[in-house]
Each structure stands twice: as structure tokens, then as C-alpha cells.
Design an enzyme around this catalytic site. Sequence first.
Site, PDB file in Angstrom:
ATOM      1  CG  ASP A  69      18.503   5.036   0.149  1.00 33.08           C
ATOM      2  OD1 ASP A  69      17.285   4.858  -0.001  1.00 33.08           O
ATOM      3  OD2 ASP A  69      19.365   4.166  -0.132  1.00 33.08           O
ATOM      4  CE  LYS A  74      16.028   5.300  -4.086  1.00 32.35           C
ATOM      5  NZ  LYS A  74      15.566   4.289  -3.126  1.00 32.35           N
ATOM      6  CB  THR A 160       3.846  -3.063   5.552  1.00 33.85           C
ATOM      7  OG1 THR A 160       3.238  -1.887   5.018  1.00 33.85           O
ATOM      8  CG2 THR A 160       2.787  -4.080   5.926  1.00 33.85           C
ATOM      9  CD  GLU A 190       2.693   2.632   3.042  1.00 33.35           C
ATOM     10  OE1 GLU A 190       1.948   3.392   2.390  1.00 33.35           O
ATOM     11  OE2 GLU A 190       2.936   1.451   2.709  1.00 33.35           O
ATOM     12  CG  LEU A 192       1.725   6.964   1.584  1.00 35.04           C
ATOM     13  CD1 LEU A 192       3.197   7.313   1.430  1.00 35.04           C
ATOM     14  CD2 LEU A 192       0.886   8.217   1.737  1.00 35.04           C
ATOM     15  CD  GLU A 194       3.958   1.441  -5.970  1.00 38.04           C
ATOM     16  OE1 GLU A 194       4.244   1.479  -7.173  1.00 38.04           O
ATOM     17  OE2 GLU A 194       4.314   0.515  -5.215  1.00 38.04           O
ATOM     18  CE  LYS A 246       0.202  -1.221   4.703  1.00 35.57           C
ATOM     19  NZ  LYS A 246       0.480  -0.111   3.866  1.00 35.57           N
ATOM     20  N   GLY A 295     -11.115  -6.177 -12.679  1.00 33.71           N
ATOM     21  CA  GLY A 295      -9.990  -6.062 -13.599  1.00 33.71           C
ATOM     22  C   GLY A 295      -9.247  -7.378 -13.731  1.00 33.71           C
ATOM     23  CB  CYS A 302       0.898  -3.117  -1.032  1.00 35.71           C
ATOM     24  SG  CYS A 302       2.101  -1.799  -1.221  1.00 35.71           S
TER      25      CYS A 302
END
Length: 479
Positions: A69, A74, A160, A190, A192, A194, A246, A295, A302
Amino acid sequence: MVVMLNFVSLFEGEVVKKCNFYVGVASIIITSPVLLHPLQHIAVIGTGYVGLVTAAGLAHCGNQVTAVDTNEQKIDALRNGIMPIYEPGLDRLVKDTYEAKRLTFSTDVQSAIAENDILMIAVGTPMADNGAADLSYIAHVMDTIATSMNDFKIICIKSTVPVGTGSWARTFLHEKGIASDRFCMVSNPEFLREGSAVADFLHPDRIVLGIECERSFSSMHDMYAPLIDQGVPVVKTTLETSEMIKYASNAFLAVKLSFINEIANLCDALHADVKDVSYAMGLDKRICPYFLRPGPGFGGSCFPKDSSALLYTATLHGVDLKVVAASLATNEAQKEVAFKKLLAVVDGDIVGKTIAVWGLAFKANTDDIRYSPALRVIECLVHAGANVRVYDPAAMENTRALFPDLYYAHDMYNALDEADALVVMTEWSSFGNADLTIVIQRMRHPVIIDARAVFDPQQLVNHGIIFDMIGRSCSAVKN
Ligand code: UGA
């Protein structure tokens, strides 16, 4: 234990090969990967939540990984075990793989490109003003790759990206004078979430590999070998199809949520209980029980971003994605449902009222507030003249940057002091476990709008609390 290794090969939409065979494995949880496959040297470019989880996960699978990075702060923090994001289990995974020297951190992108065989691009693709995906970070990385490539490279896009980006990257390198035999593009999206990204990495439902040469497939297969050996299906397909998988997955999940949210709103109008509706729907295997929890609207980086980008791409190609567009429109309206329920309970009289908001993150177990429905409710409350007291276990600092003038409580009960009502916007487990006796004592009026159904309606009734929930107003006590 015996699990099934399910290998599916797809080309041009057709299943051309499918073989199932059985392998013995000790456990589905990877504790110490057995290296039966050649070790892969991988540079993961970008240490956001996708890049960092991917880097640590691949190192855990036995690969040699450099996470790069350009942000020095970081990288320094990561070397000292300080995570840039709140993600359960990530600190442990990073610590273990870093100490085992399978994961290293660097700010030197050029060297990482030169020294590794597989380059995984995991930089952000945020939403541009027109809804399209902003590919400037991807373009910048491709530029650096073009100037730093020495040997043959497998260039894998993890971010993405719109359908056609892998192919664009190939042309980009050709135009920079890099011959076809010096690299292969791969798309490996991916999936994944969060808040559960580590578990999702280690136990994926599938691994999608969009490839254009067998050499890259073999390396990618070895890279994921410990997961594949435990039965994770691999979908081998083209670059474009992989990129589409995706977007189609995220757009479909977004549609599913908007659907159940609309049904929940109708349940409110008809005195039906969406909890039972959704449970019974989910028992149908064709529907499945997941992503049927209504909800205050979906948020996060995303679903809104990817649905918009898909719409943008479709429009460019003259295709009208009415269902995807409707899911986004429904979601925008859904973000105000909790506020409207509050208005109804207080008879529209909100000026000068003190309203507590529990939950700022777009979902539990993350500090991410991007497109969080809680932000919309806070905007509505502030605009309507309420005094707003907020609490979230992880997302307070991120929110403070946007709304500096709110009262940021030091714990969830402190947020309730002198409150005329509480709105629950995120499903943190601590909220559902709150002591309702204390809740009542701290509030001026016992009024709760529970947009995430964290409370049991019967308990709220037992405590004499006036409440409303999305799709469950049939169980609410009216004043
Ligand atoms: C989503 C996808 O689930 C991942 O597979 C994908 O990899 C990721 O986007 C991405 O593209 O990077 P994420 O946005 O992290 O993951 O979180 P989700 O768990 O999918 O939740 C998204 C939103 O839907 C949240 O606001 C959540 O509260 C809401 N949601 C989810 C519901 O309202 N009800 C549900 O039943 C499930």
C-alpha cells in the site's frame, strides 16, 4: 471426515465438465495448512478490507504474500499489529501470518510487482457521480505494473470492476508494449462480507476464476489449494463472465433485500408478521433462508455501488435492468421508514425532542458507515429539529467526522438519558441484550423504534414500552 470436491468448469455459459470425487480431510477449519501444492509468491496491492483479508488469508493458506500500500502510516501500523479497520478475527490472522513470515508489508509497489508472480489488485472502485465505477485506482496500478514488470506475471483483479475491465487491462498493457506471452489476466472476485470477512475467506461458498490461459489457472488453483482441497467449488470461466458473476450476485442479493423490505412494509399495513413470513419463505429450498431479514434498507459500500455500476453498464449497452433499478429506488425509500414510524408514534411532534439512536454502522460488527441507513435517519432527525444522542460500539469516530454536533454517548445507556424515544438502526448484539429495566429508567418516555428487530416484542410489551418494528407492527403497543 469425507467431503466432496466439486469442480465445475464453465465456458460460454455452458457446463462442459463436472466431476465429483472424494477426499479425506481432518477439519473444515484450516489450522495449519499442509503444503501439498507449490507455494505461490503473491503481491496483494491495496490493503483495504478486501486486500488485507485476502493477503492474510492467502498467507494462512501457505503462500508467501506481500501486502502493499502506498500509505506509509497504514503499513507502519500493520507492521505493529494495528488494524486499519474493525474486522473480527483479522488482527489474529495478520499477527499469526506475519510472525510466521508468510505475510510481509511494504510500500514499495514496484519491487513487490517485480518480486512476485501473482499480482492481486485489491484497490477501491468507488461510485462516481454518474453511478459508474471509478476505475482510476485500477488504472494507476496497471500503469505501475506496466513500468515494473520484469518476468511473466499473473495479473488478477480482485476488486469489483465492470465487465470488460480485465480485457481493457490486457489492451492497456499491449499498448504499453508488453507482449501477450508476458502476462495473463485473471478475474477472481471477492465475496467477503464486512464483519465476517475472515470466516468468509476461509470458508467460501465458491471460488470464481475468470481466466484466459491454463498457466494462470494452475497457479491460482495452487494458491487456493487448501480451500479447494476441503471441498470449495471452483467455477472456471472467462474474464467477462467472472466479472459479471460478482455484479449479478450483489445485485440479486440487493433485490432480495428490497423485496423482503417491501413485503415487510405491506405486512405493517395488513397486520401480518414478516418474521413468520420470511421464516416460512426461507424453508423453501428454492428461496433459502438467508438475506430475508427486513430492515431499514441496505447500506455499505457494495450493494448500492455495485447495483448502480451495473445499471450504468446496462444503460451503456441499451439494456434496461428494471428490477435492479427498482431495488435501488425501494432501498432509498426504505431508509426513511424508521423515521416515519417515529413520527407516527410521536404524532409528528419532533421539534425539540431528544432522540437516541443506537447503531451508526451499516450493519453489525463493522465500523463502516458508508451508505448506512442510520445516517439518513440522523439527517431527518436533525432537519426536523430533534436533539440527537448517538451510540455505536465501533462507528462513532467515522460518524463524528460527518456530524460533529451530535451528542456522542460513552455507552448505550448514556445515549438514552432524558430521551423521548430510541431508534435502533444497527443489529449489534449488545443492543438486543440490553437490560430493558435500565432502558426505561434512563429514558424520559419508553418509546422504541426497533428497525432491526433486535428486541423480542413480547419483552417490550411486558415492560410497557411503546414500540414499532419493520414488518411487525402487529405486535406493537399503540399509545
Ligand atoms: C456484500 C456481499 O454480501 C458480499 O458477498 C460481497 O463480497 C460484498 O458485499 C462486496 O461486494 O464486497 P457487505 O456489504 O459487507 O457484503 O455486507 P452484507 O452482509 O451483504 O450486508 C449488506 C447490507 O444488507 C447491510 O446493510 C445489511 O444490514 C443488509 N442486510 C443483509 C439486511 O438488511 N438483511 C439481511 O438479511 C442481510
